[in-house]
Each structure stands twice: as C-alpha cells, then as structure tokens.
Design a protein around this motif. Structure first.
Motif, short mmCIF file in Angstrom:
data_model
loop_
_atom_site.label_atom_id
_atom_site.label_comp_id
_atom_site.label_asym_id
_atom_site.label_seq_id
_atom_site.Cartn_x
_atom_site.Cartn_y
_atom_site.Cartn_z
N ALA A 8 36.19 46.54 30.62
CA ALA A 8 37.54 46.21 30.78
C ALA A 8 38.14 45.04 31.38
CB ALA A 8 38.33 47.73 31.00
N LEU A 9 37.55 44.89 32.63
CA LEU A 9 38.00 44.05 33.49
C LEU A 9 37.76 42.52 32.97
CD1 LEU A 9 37.13 45.49 37.23
CD2 LEU A 9 39.32 45.18 36.06
N ASN A 10 36.55 42.39 32.34
CA ASN A 10 35.95 41.26 31.90
C ASN A 10 36.81 40.86 30.82
OD1 ASN A 10 32.24 41.75 32.54
ND2 ASN A 10 34.12 41.38 33.91
N ALA A 11 37.19 41.78 29.92
CA ALA A 11 38.11 41.67 28.60
C ALA A 11 39.60 41.01 28.84
CB ALA A 11 38.14 42.72 27.81
N ARG A 12 39.85 41.24 30.35
CA ARG A 12 41.21 40.78 30.63
C ARG A 12 41.07 39.35 31.34
NH1 ARG A 12 41.10 45.49 29.51
NH2 ARG A 12 42.81 46.83 28.73
N GLY A 13 39.89 38.84 31.22
CA GLY A 13 39.56 37.57 31.96
C GLY A 13 39.09 37.58 33.36
N LEU A 14 39.02 38.61 33.76
CA LEU A 14 38.31 39.09 35.24
C LEU A 14 36.95 38.90 35.31
CD1 LEU A 14 41.08 41.67 36.50
CD2 LEU A 14 41.22 39.25 36.92
N VAL A 72 40.87 54.01 31.57
CA VAL A 72 39.95 52.84 31.98
C VAL A 72 40.88 51.54 31.55
CG1 VAL A 72 38.04 51.22 31.35
CG2 VAL A 72 37.87 53.80 31.42
N ASP A 73 41.51 51.52 30.59
CA ASP A 73 42.30 50.39 30.20
C ASP A 73 43.55 50.40 30.76
OD1 ASP A 73 40.79 49.44 28.03
OD2 ASP A 73 41.78 50.73 26.67
N LEU A 74 44.17 51.46 31.33
CA LEU A 74 45.21 51.30 32.44
C LEU A 74 44.94 50.73 33.63
CD1 LEU A 74 48.45 51.97 32.60
CD2 LEU A 74 47.77 54.19 33.49
N LEU A 75 43.73 51.32 34.24
CA LEU A 75 43.17 51.08 35.51
C LEU A 75 42.96 49.30 35.51
CD1 LEU A 75 42.32 51.75 38.33
CD2 LEU A 75 40.01 52.03 37.23
#
Length: 261
Positions: free
Chosen positions: A21-27, A208-211
């Motif tokens: 999920a972090l990777n999906a947000r560019g992190l 997971v997404d909210l985090l």
C-alpha cells in the motif's frame, strides 16, 4: 525520508500488505524490521526469575502470539506463489533486518541504523518507550476502534455489542495502550448480508489503506493530530463467545433495520 515497518513475524502478510500500500502511493525504499527467534526462558525456574507474578499474563500473551504465528504461517503457505516479505522489501529498495526482540536494544539499534524518520507498526506486541523514541517524527499504528472510546482488543465487536458505529483509526503511538494522538478515523459501513466476521475483515482490509494514506500525509506534513487523555475511554479485552453471539444478533437486527429504512 526513511520509513521503517515493524512487524512481529519475518513473513507477516499484514506487513506485506502495508508495504504494498505504501509503494502504491509512491513511497519506495521502505525498510522492514521483523522479530525472529525466541528469547523466552526454557525452564520453569528461568520463567519465574524473569517474569515473577506477571507470569500468568505473559503466558496468555505467549499463547496468543503462537496462535498468530500459526495463522501467519498458514496464510504464507496459501500465498506461496508470491514473493516473501524480505524479497519484496529488498525488491523495492529497502533493507530487511531481523532482530530477536523488537523491544530490546537490538530493535532500537536497527531503527537507528536506518536513520528512521517514521515507524509504522504492522502486527507487533506493545512497543516500549525506548523504541518509540527512535524515529524522528514518531510511530503510526492502525486501530480497529473509535478512539478514545474503544481501546484494546476486539473493538469492532465491542462497538457493535454496545450499538456504536464501528470505526477504524490511525494514531501516533505512545507508551500507553492506544492512547496516542489521533491522526485519522473512518467509519466502517454495514452491508446487506454482513456478519461480525465480514465486518472485521472489511475493517482489516480498509485499515491498511487508511494507514498508508495517513503515512503519506504525515511524511508530506499535511496532517493534523488530536490528543487524547489516558483516562478517557475504556480498554477492552478478548470478547467471550457468549457476548460475541449477542453482538452478532444485534448486528443482524441493525442490518434488518437499515434495509427497512
């Protein structure tokens, strides 16, 4: 900025979900520090010397941890065709460090070596103050309950039992139990055909997404935080099956009422 995920198992499916999920947000280049190995004394004498009168409580926590480990192992086997948490961590440019105990000096040293700005919890025991003091910004955790009202365990079920809207929250972690500053919260809506299990599963997936969304906002400096007093709310524990059955009935009554307008 340097982000580290703390997790209680070396191949945690929950930590893998948070990483993705972090990777999906560019992190990218997210690091992972995972607990591995067992430092529990192997004799009754050793257990008594280490834990004294807290031994019964420690034994319950140990049993719960072993059950979680078993569940994680089963899930990992079902996902055998996917990359391990270690492989995914390294593949997106991060470091994967295994320590014997997250709360020991080894855990602190690992976070310091990674020059951690933000730590994200992904299935850990209660994290102690020395570990929480390492990251520059702080430590985030997702919680399946409205804070400060519902702290502790099984709080989706307890909220339904007490006929309150189930809610997921993200908060900064302090040495208390779910008492840190609140950063984000979101209700978990009911759907036709819901059961306690389906509501909890949907809350778990959404948290997971909210985090990840909250972590991205914190790293960008685009967030606000609301403090809570330690004496607010209530800490809940594992729900007894009889109370769970009552909560299930109340949920079904709620769904029928909603469907009838």
């Amino acid at each position: 900025m340097n982000v580290a995920i703390l997790c209680g198992f070396v191949n945690s499916t929950y930590a893998r979900g948070v990483l993705r999920a972090l990777n999906a947000r560019g992190l990218r280049r997210i690091n992972v520090v995972a607990a591995g190995g067992d430092t529990t004394p192997k004799t009754v004498k050793g257990l008594w010397q280490k834990y004294r009168w807290t031994l019964p409580r420690v034994a319950l926590r140990w049993t719960a941890a072993r059950l979680n480990e078993w569940r994680e192992t089963v899930r990992s086997r079902k996902m055998a065709s996917t990359l391990s948490l270690e492989a995914e961590t390294i593949g997106q440019g991060g470091k994967f460090i295994v320590v014997r105990e997250l709360n020991g000096e080894e855990g602190c040293a690992a976070l310091r070596s990674l020059q951690t700005d933000l730590t994200i919890l992904a299935g850990t025991p209660i994290i102690r103050a020395p570990v929480l003091a390492v990251p520059r910004i702080g430590t985030l955790n997702a919680h399946q309950g409205a804070l400060p009202r519902f702290r502790g365990m099984n709080v989706i079920e307890w909220a339904i039992f007490e006929e309150c809207p189930p809610t997921i929250s993200v908060h900064f972690v302090d040495p208390g139990v779910d008492t840190g500053d609140i950063v984000a919260e979101e209700p978990v809506p009911f759907r036709s055909g819901d059961t306690l299990k389906s509501v909890c599963e949907r809350a778990g997936a959404r948290q997971v997404d909210l985090l990840a969304d909250t972590a991205a906002a914190v790293l960008a400096g685009q967030f606000s935080r609301r403090s809570q007093r330690a004496d607010e709310g209530r800490q809940y524990f594992t729900m007894h099956p009889r109370l769970r059955a009552i909560a299930e009935r109340r949920l079904q009554q709620k769904i029928v009422a909603l469907s009838n307008g």
